[in-house]
Enzyme design. Structure first.
Site, PDB file in Angstrom:
ATOM      1  N   GLU A  21      27.867  41.185  40.462  1.00 47.65           N
ATOM      2  CA  GLU A  21      28.670  40.142  40.851  1.00 47.65           C
ATOM      3  C   GLU A  21      30.117  40.171  41.577  1.00 47.65           C
ATOM      4  O   GLU A  21      30.606  39.680  40.832  1.00 47.65           O
ATOM      5  CB  GLU A  21      29.086  39.195  39.682  1.00 47.65           C
ATOM      6  CG  GLU A  21      27.637  38.197  38.702  1.00 47.65           C
ATOM      7  CD  GLU A  21      27.277  37.640  39.821  1.00 47.65           C
ATOM      8  OE1 GLU A  21      27.206  37.684  41.261  1.00 47.65           O
ATOM      9  OE2 GLU A  21      25.906  37.672  39.461  1.00 47.65           O
ATOM     10  N   ALA A  42      48.779  44.622  39.681  1.00 51.31           N
ATOM     11  CA  ALA A  42      48.997  43.346  39.958  1.00 51.31           C
ATOM     12  C   ALA A  42      48.339  41.946  39.238  1.00 51.31           C
ATOM     13  O   ALA A  42      48.296  41.564  38.385  1.00 51.31           O
ATOM     14  CB  ALA A  42      49.574  42.857  40.912  1.00 51.31           C
TER      15      ALA A  42
END
Ligand SMILES: CCCCCCCC/C=C\CCCC(=O)SCCNC(=O)CCNC(=O)[C@H](O)C(C)(C)COP(=O)(O)OP(=O)(O)OC[C@H]1O[C@@H](n2cnc3c(N)ncnc32)[C@H](O)[C@@H]1OP(=O)(O)O
Ligand SMILES: Cc1cc2nc3c(=O)[nH]c(=O)nc-3n(C[C@H](O)[C@H](O)[C@H](O)COP(=O)(O)OP(=O)(O)OC[C@H]3O[C@@H](n4cnc5c(N)ncnc54)[C@H](O)[C@@H]3O)c2cc1C
Length: 669
Positions: free
Chosen positions: A432, A530
């Site tokens: 995925e 981040a």
């Protein structure tokens, strides 16, 4: 009346002692996790499975070769389909999911791709007429389907997939073709030996013009004989790191013709005369992936909680070494290092499990809107799920591996059950969407958020913390600021400052003339960081909100300890970011660590009760170390004796190879 409901006569006294220490009711925590009717139904289903030998394994799967494993799981699949409705309500995903866990253990339902990708792809992307034609038959398992997207040469970069679907106006058919070896479909679950149909992802060509990847329903095996259809080459790709009961496969199309109406046409359409109508959003054909990304969070959490169950129970019956010389050997769970390894895994397991419920609900809400053409929130959902699948799969893998190592040598044995769990779970980092790639998908969204803010544009709810620039000082220990709030604010700072910093660096490189793509690649590691900090913040907030909503005081208090451990662990793990910009000093970080160590002590007496409350049966756990009764050593011996190598005292291979060599060595004397 003891609060832990799993105490039984004949159990290892060391584990009974643990259960007697519970400060909350394990039944009530189970109800908080599963909901009232389901908690009870799960127990009833587990008890029923035990009465039906056709649903149980004759011997541990790890003792079997792959062909026998595959056959066993197919046999049990039929037993579940024939008799399962006597045991559970097939219309309840939760009940059926539990039955599947009991019967199949770590590898899950052998036909999972049929249900989690093939059917969802049709449900989300077929028009009403197509859905009516295909779904009822697929639901009845008149045939088996899979989702064939990845190719030998490309899995990540879907725009580069090579399989073609060329429209032939004359016959109103698509011609599916595999032009090169690298275009072979490769990996789809159930493709190797099982599926009759695939949803094939292929580049749509009309009149020589490419319209990008689209989904098509293609028959690959005869429904009655199971022989490959004309033009189809298909087979199994061979053994893998885990999931070896599944027949992941390869597939080649040689100019296979399918009717025009076999293209999934809810969003994109091709008319009989070859006119293409694009979807309202270009990525709607990626819908089945979005579904699995949303669903897999809870599945991954479940594996972490299984591993934590094993390692925590085992750590209470295993005694090794003394803390105070002369006081006798202690349960290994008394060691702070053991608690740190295991309780943080437990905390991540609970966090991901409960947050997984929220993700699933959010997915269902947005998917319903998308189905009706409203794609407003699709970008938010895609970004969130890209981050969630990556963080949860990776951090769960680390937690499971810590659980395994915390069991010492016995953790390395398949008798622990943990190696198989790890092998299955860690695949979630790859399938995925490979994690590094998915983190960067989310990073695009975060960078855009900072740019929107700079232009005074509105931010989605998920990103509003980016505007909170007044959060610039760690407030741990300040009067009026509780630990939870201080930690959540610290996580907000970590995420905001990391995203701001990398965006500034990107912008500055571009201002100096670097192309956007090169600037991106030069910052890719920081961009993934981040993304990681943002997702961890989202999980933390969501977990906190979920715990705050608990009405039962004792259960809220029990889960608050877990929540606080989770928050302290996350902050300590990312503490280097707190120093950037002078948000925190080392004394403050030491305060967080102290709070974390105190929480380990607080959680210690309830450790077994937390995992007991998660209620994974011995049948499902398939672990000698994690047995509910704690009777580990006798059963380890039984397990070792039952392994096929011990069927004969002298192994035929020893007779054939080693004995002649040894005899020859003697004769040379
Ligand atoms: C019951 C429990 C179930 C659990 C599971 C059981 C076991 C199952 C075991 C295994 C199943 C595994 C099945 C599979 O693996 S199927 C194959 C999966 N393959 C992938 O995931 C491929 C990954 N690659 C991609 O998704 C894409 O190629 C991509 C990396 C996203 C890039 O796509 P593309 O090149 O088309 O797009 P861009 O990067 O240029 O992005 C353009 C804009 O589109 C936005 N975008 C991308 N994807 C989506 C999406 N899905 N939805 C919405 N929007 C999307 C992207 O953010 C860009 O937006 P922007 O605004 O920045 O332009
Ligand atoms: C157990 C399992 C089951 C699967 N089931 C299915 C299925 O049912 N159907 C199906 O279609 N597929 C399935 N897959 C395939 C799976 O979806 C792909 O393997 C996955 O999407 C990764 O793609 P890849 O293999 O091409 O990896 P690659 O893209 O080749 O990745 C290799 C490395 O390259 C890096 N990389 C690649 N592109 C970039 C980029 N743009 N930026 C930075 N780094 C990059 C990756 O981060 C990684 O480190 C399955 C895979 C597994 C392991």
């Amino acid at each position: 009346m003891p609060l832990n409901h799993l105490i039984r006569d004949g159990d290892n006294p060391d584990i009974t002692e643990e259960r007697q220490k519970a400060t909350f009711s394990t039944e009530e925590l189970a109800i908080e996790i599963y909901g009232e009717p389901l908690a009870q139904r799960r127990r009833e289903i587990s008890a029923e499975v035990l009465k039906r030998p056709e649903l149980l394994d004759d011997c541990p799967h790890v003792f079997l070769d792959r062909t026998t494993k595959v056959e066993n799981s197919m046999k049990k699949t039929v037993a579940v389909m024939e008799k399962g409705s006597e045991i559970c309500d097939f219309t309840s995903r939760e009940e059926l999911g539990h039955l599947v866990c009991e019967v199949f253990g770590d590898d899950g339902f052998p036909l999972s791709i049929h249900f989690v990708m093939f059917l969802p792809a049709i449900q989300g992307q077929a028009d009403d007429e197509q859905a009516e034609q295909w779904i009822p038959r697929a639901m009845r398992l008149e045939f088996i389907g899979t989702y064939a997207q990845t190719e030998l040469g490309h899995g990540t970069n879907l725009r580069a997939l090579e399989t073609t679907a060329t429209y032939d106006k004359r016959t109103q058919e698509f011609i599916l073709h595999t032009p090169t070896v690298s275009a072979y479909k490769w990996w789809p679950g159930n493709l190797g030996k099982t599926a009759n149909y695939v949803i094939a992802n292929a580049q749509l060509y009309i009149d020589g013009k490419s319209h990008g990847p689209h989904n098509f329903l293609v028959q690959i095996r005869d429904e009655n004989t199971h022989q490959p259809m004309p033009g189809i080459t298909v087979g199994d790709i061979g053994p893998k790191f885990g999931l070896n009961t599944n027949d992941n496969g390869f597939l080649r199309f040689d100019h296979v013709r399918i009717p025009r109406r076999n293209m999934l046409m809810r969003h994109s359409k091709v008319s009989a005369d070859g006119v293409y109508s694009p979807p309202v959003h270009p990525k709607l054909s990626y819908g089945a992936m979005i579904f699995v990304r949303a669903t897999m969070i809870r599945m991954l959490a479940h594996v972490v909680l299984k591993a934590a169950t094993i390692a925590i129970r085992y750590s209470c019956v295993r005694r090794q070494g003394e803390i105070k010389t002369g006081n006798g050997e202690v349960k290994i769970l008394e060691y702070q290092t053991q608690q740190h390894r295991l309780f943080t895994a437990l905390a991540r397991g609970f966090a991901y499990r409960l947050v997984g419920d929220e993700v699933k609900n959010l997915y269902e809400k947005i998917a319903e809107e998308v189905k009706h053409g409203n794609v407003e929130q699709l970008a938010d959902l895609h970004a969130l799920l890209s981050g969630m699948k990556s963080i949860v799969s990776y951090d769960s893998g680390k937690a499971i591996e810590q659980c395994r190592m915390a069991c010492g040598g016995h953790g390395y044995s398949h008798a622990s059950g943990i190696p198989e769990m790890y092998a299955v779970e860690i695949a979630g980092c790859t399938y995925e969407g490979e994690n590094m790639v998915m983190l960067q998908q989310q990073a695009r969204y975060l960078v855009k958020g900072i740019h929107r803010l700079a232009h005074g544009e509105e931010l989605s709810t998920m990103l509003q913390y980016l505007a909170n620039t007044s959060n610039n000082k760690f407030r741990i220990g300040e009067s009026g600021v509780d630990l939870e709030n201080a930690l959540i604010l610290a996580l907000e700072y970590i995420a905001r400052s990391t995203i701001e910093r990398v965006t500034a660096r990107l912008d500055s490189l571009q201002n100096k003339g670097l192309s956007a793509e090169n600037a991106w690649n030069e910052n890719a590691v920081e961009l993934t960081r981040a993304s990681r900090t943002h997702t961890r913040l989202w999980i933390a907030r969501c977990f906190r909100d979920r715990v705050h909503r608990i009405e039962n005081h004792a259960i809220r208090s029990a889960l608050t300890d877990i929540l606080e451990l989770f928050l302290t662990y996350e902050v300590v793990d990312m503490s280097q970011y707190l120093y950037q910009g002078g948000y925190a000093n080392s004394d403050q970080v030491a305060q967080v660590k102290d709070a974390m160590y105190k929480l380990l002590e607080k959680i210690r007496p309830n450790a077994v009760s937390y995992v007991d409350a998660y209620e994974v049966s011995d049948t499902e756990l398939r672990s000698v170390l994690g047995r509910r009764d704690g009777n580990v050593y006798d059963n380890l011996l039984k397990w070792a004796k039952s392994n096929p190598l011990n069927r004969t005292e002298v192994l035929p291979a020893v007779e054939k190879h080693l004995m002649p060599m040894m005899l020859a060595a003697k004769s040379k004397l």
